[in-house]
Design a protein around this motif. Structure first.
Motif, PDB file in Angstrom:
ATOM      1  N   UNK A   1      71.999  75.935  26.503  1.00 46.96           N
ATOM      2  CA  UNK A   1      72.232  74.743  27.305  1.00 46.96           C
ATOM      3  C   UNK A   1      72.035  75.016  28.797  1.00 46.96           C
ATOM      4  N   UNK A   2      72.408  76.215  29.240  1.00 46.50           N
ATOM      5  CA  UNK A   2      72.171  76.575  30.634  1.00 46.50           C
ATOM      6  C   UNK A   2      70.691  76.600  30.953  1.00 46.50           C
ATOM      7  N   UNK A   3      69.913  77.224  30.079  1.00 47.17           N
ATOM      8  CA  UNK A   3      68.465  77.271  30.283  1.00 47.17           C
ATOM      9  C   UNK A   3      67.841  75.897  30.272  1.00 47.17           C
ATOM     10  N   UNK A   4      68.306  75.039  29.348  1.00 45.71           N
ATOM     11  CA  UNK A   4      67.758  73.679  29.263  1.00 45.71           C
ATOM     12  C   UNK A   4      68.064  72.870  30.517  1.00 45.71           C
ATOM     13  N   UNK A   5      69.294  72.978  31.034  1.00 43.66           N
ATOM     14  CA  UNK A   5      69.665  72.219  32.229  1.00 43.66           C
ATOM     15  C   UNK A   5      68.952  72.744  33.473  1.00 43.66           C
ATOM     16  N   UNK A   6      68.868  74.067  33.580  1.00 43.86           N
ATOM     17  CA  UNK A   6      68.165  74.647  34.724  1.00 43.86           C
ATOM     18  C   UNK A   6      66.689  74.252  34.700  1.00 43.86           C
ATOM     19  N   UNK A   7      66.074  74.337  33.514  1.00 37.22           N
ATOM     20  CA  UNK A   7      64.666  73.951  33.395  1.00 37.22           C
ATOM     21  C   UNK A   7      64.446  72.488  33.699  1.00 37.22           C
ATOM     22  N   UNK A   8      65.343  71.628  33.210  1.00 36.58           N
ATOM     23  CA  UNK A   8      65.212  70.195  33.473  1.00 36.58           C
ATOM     24  C   UNK A   8      65.351  69.898  34.956  1.00 36.58           C
ATOM     25  N   UNK A   9      66.318  70.558  35.600  1.00 32.14           N
ATOM     26  CA  UNK A   9      66.503  70.341  37.034  1.00 32.14           C
ATOM     27  C   UNK A   9      65.305  70.786  37.842  1.00 32.14           C
ATOM     28  N   UNK A  10      64.766  71.948  37.510  1.00 34.80           N
ATOM     29  CA  UNK A  10      63.591  72.454  38.221  1.00 34.80           C
ATOM     30  C   UNK A  10      62.400  71.539  38.018  1.00 34.80           C
ATOM     31  N   UNK A  11      62.190  71.102  36.776  1.00 38.92           N
ATOM     32  CA  UNK A  11      61.033  70.253  36.470  1.00 38.92           C
ATOM     33  C   UNK A  11      61.101  68.923  37.214  1.00 38.92           C
ATOM     34  N   UNK A  12      62.297  68.348  37.295  1.00 38.69           N
ATOM     35  CA  UNK A  12      62.452  67.060  37.985  1.00 38.69           C
ATOM     36  C   UNK A  12      62.089  67.199  39.454  1.00 38.69           C
ATOM     37  N   UNK A  13      62.458  68.318  40.077  1.00 42.10           N
ATOM     38  CA  UNK A  13      62.077  68.514  41.478  1.00 42.10           C
ATOM     39  C   UNK A  13      60.581  68.816  41.612  1.00 42.10           C
ATOM     40  N   UNK A  14      60.018  69.549  40.640  1.00 44.09           N
ATOM     41  CA  UNK A  14      58.585  69.859  40.678  1.00 44.09           C
ATOM     42  C   UNK A  14      57.731  68.596  40.594  1.00 44.09           C
ATOM     43  N   UNK A  15      58.206  67.614  39.813  1.00 46.10           N
ATOM     44  CA  UNK A  15      57.424  66.393  39.595  1.00 46.10           C
ATOM     45  C   UNK A  15      57.081  65.703  40.908  1.00 46.10           C
ATOM     46  N   UNK A  16      58.017  65.737  41.862  1.00 50.14           N
ATOM     47  CA  UNK A  16      57.798  65.088  43.160  1.00 50.14           C
ATOM     48  C   UNK A  16      57.450  66.110  44.238  1.00 50.14           C
ATOM     49  N   UNK A  17      56.799  67.193  43.829  1.00 48.71           N
ATOM     50  CA  UNK A  17      56.304  68.218  44.743  1.00 48.71           C
ATOM     51  C   UNK A  17      57.420  68.843  45.573  1.00 48.71           C
ATOM     52  N   UNK A  18      58.539  69.103  44.946  1.00 48.39           N
ATOM     53  CA  UNK A  18      59.622  69.808  45.607  1.00 48.39           C
ATOM     54  C   UNK A  18      59.963  71.050  44.813  1.00 48.39           C
ATOM     55  N   UNK A  19      61.069  71.694  45.162  1.00 47.63           N
ATOM     56  CA  UNK A  19      61.520  72.847  44.394  1.00 47.63           C
ATOM     57  C   UNK A  19      62.994  73.055  44.653  1.00 47.63           C
ATOM     58  N   UNK A  20      63.621  73.905  43.853  1.00 45.76           N
ATOM     59  CA  UNK A  20      65.026  74.224  44.043  1.00 45.76           C
ATOM     60  C   UNK A  20      65.188  75.456  44.920  1.00 45.76           C
ATOM     61  N   UNK A  21      64.095  75.928  45.504  1.00 38.69           N
ATOM     62  CA  UNK A  21      64.156  77.068  46.407  1.00 38.69           C
ATOM     63  C   UNK A  21      64.022  78.384  45.671  1.00 38.69           C
ATOM     64  N   UNK A  22      64.318  79.478  46.388  1.00 37.92           N
ATOM     65  CA  UNK A  22      64.233  80.801  45.791  1.00 37.92           C
ATOM     66  C   UNK A  22      62.810  81.166  45.388  1.00 37.92           C
ATOM     67  N   UNK A  23      62.698  81.828  44.249  1.00 36.90           N
ATOM     68  CA  UNK A  23      61.370  82.241  43.798  1.00 36.90           C
ATOM     69  C   UNK A  23      60.536  81.048  43.339  1.00 36.90           C
TER      70      UNK A  23
END
Length: 287
Positions: free
Chosen positions: A115-137
């Motif tokens: 569930x952690x991996x799924x939520x982290x992936x979903x959060x990252x993907x949602x930011x990627x869709x609008x050409x953003x990111x969650x920072x870091x690597x």
């Protein structure tokens, strides 16, 4: 009118960033951090450092993001960096302060990894869709993906995170922690690719036949998909041939196969998976 439309797009961009960051932060706070699962990237590094020194995860992520944001400004532009900055600030505030009273899950570690991996992936993907990111690597991953767009970003994320997982293994001195982290990141990469590419994946079908026009007409009528007839020549016989190239959805393949078999049972079919299909009938081609 153009100004209003631009303002609306900017608002949507930052809404996606806020929602994606919230889901990402919840995945870290509720599932991965409490179970000593370092989910790769700077967040995984921060989880390991937090276990060593007690430095809050969000604070450490913000400190690391400063040089990475400067790198992103050079290669990815001001708009991307501003969205990432907003995401970084939100993540720090949520993990270190706002979510302090949100209950964490410390039950089955495998469930926490999934569930952690799924939520982290979903959060990252949602930011990627609008050409953003969650920072870091994510920033370095986006630079690599910009330079090499043929590589799915989820796979890039997975590879870059293996180093962080190895470091966290040394910190936690627990091989199981690394194994759960790998599971978490595998799920994360699948969710990212599923959200970003999942609605637009399909199959690319090459049909070698002496009846390509008839097959093409049948596909247009029954499947509502067009195609391109390419001139070809047999490598052995040297005889002229035709090849029908057709992009279809996964669920439409059985119909195409049935049509080809009905029109020309001797046809030769090559099917490949298309990671993303853009254009009419599929996803709009964005600049």
């Amino acid at each position: 009118m153009k100004t209003r439309g631009k303002a609306k797009n900017i608002l949507i961009d930052y809404l996606f960033v806020a929602v994606g960051t919230t889901i990402y932060a919840l995945g870290v706070h509720v599932f991965t951090a409490p179970n000593q699962i370092a989910p790769g990237g700077v967040t995984g590094l921060a989880t390991a450092i937090n276990a060593l020194s007690g430095i809050p995860i969000g604070t450490f992520v913000s400190l690391i993001n400063i040089p990475l944001l400067l790198l992103g400004l050079k290669f990815l532009g001001k708009s991307f960096v501003l969205k990432t900055l907003v995401s970084s600030v939100l993540f720090t505030a949520m993990v270190d302060m706002l979510f302090v009273f949100v209950p964490t899950y410390t039950g089955d570690v495998l469930l926490a990894a999934l569930f952690g991996g799924a939520m982290i992936g979903a959060g990252m993907a949602i930011t990627f869709i609008r050409n953003g990111s969650t920072g870091g690597t994510d920033i370095t991953n986006r630079i690599i993906q910009t330079k090499f767009p043929q590589f799915p970003i989820g796979k890039i994320v997975l590879l870059s995170d293996l180093i962080i997982i190895a470091f966290a293994t040394l910190v936690f001195r627990n091989l199981e922690s690394a194994l759960y982290a790998i599971i978490s990141m595998f799920i994360c990469s699948k969710v990212i690719d599923g959200i970003i590419y999942g609605l637009d994946v399909g199959k690319m079908v090459f049909i070698v036949s002496n009846h390509c026009p008839a097959i093409s007409r049948a596909i247009i009528e029954e499947v509502r998909r067009g195609g391109t007839i390419l001139p070809a020549k047999g490598a052995y016989s040297g005889d002229p041939r035709e090849v029908l190239l057709c992009a279809i959805r996964n669920h439409q393949f059985y119909k195409v196969k049935r049509i080809v078999n009905q029109v020309d049972p001797k046809a030769f079919i090559i099917v490949t998976n298309a990671g993303e299909v853009l254009g009419e009938g599929f996803k709009k081609i964005d600049g």
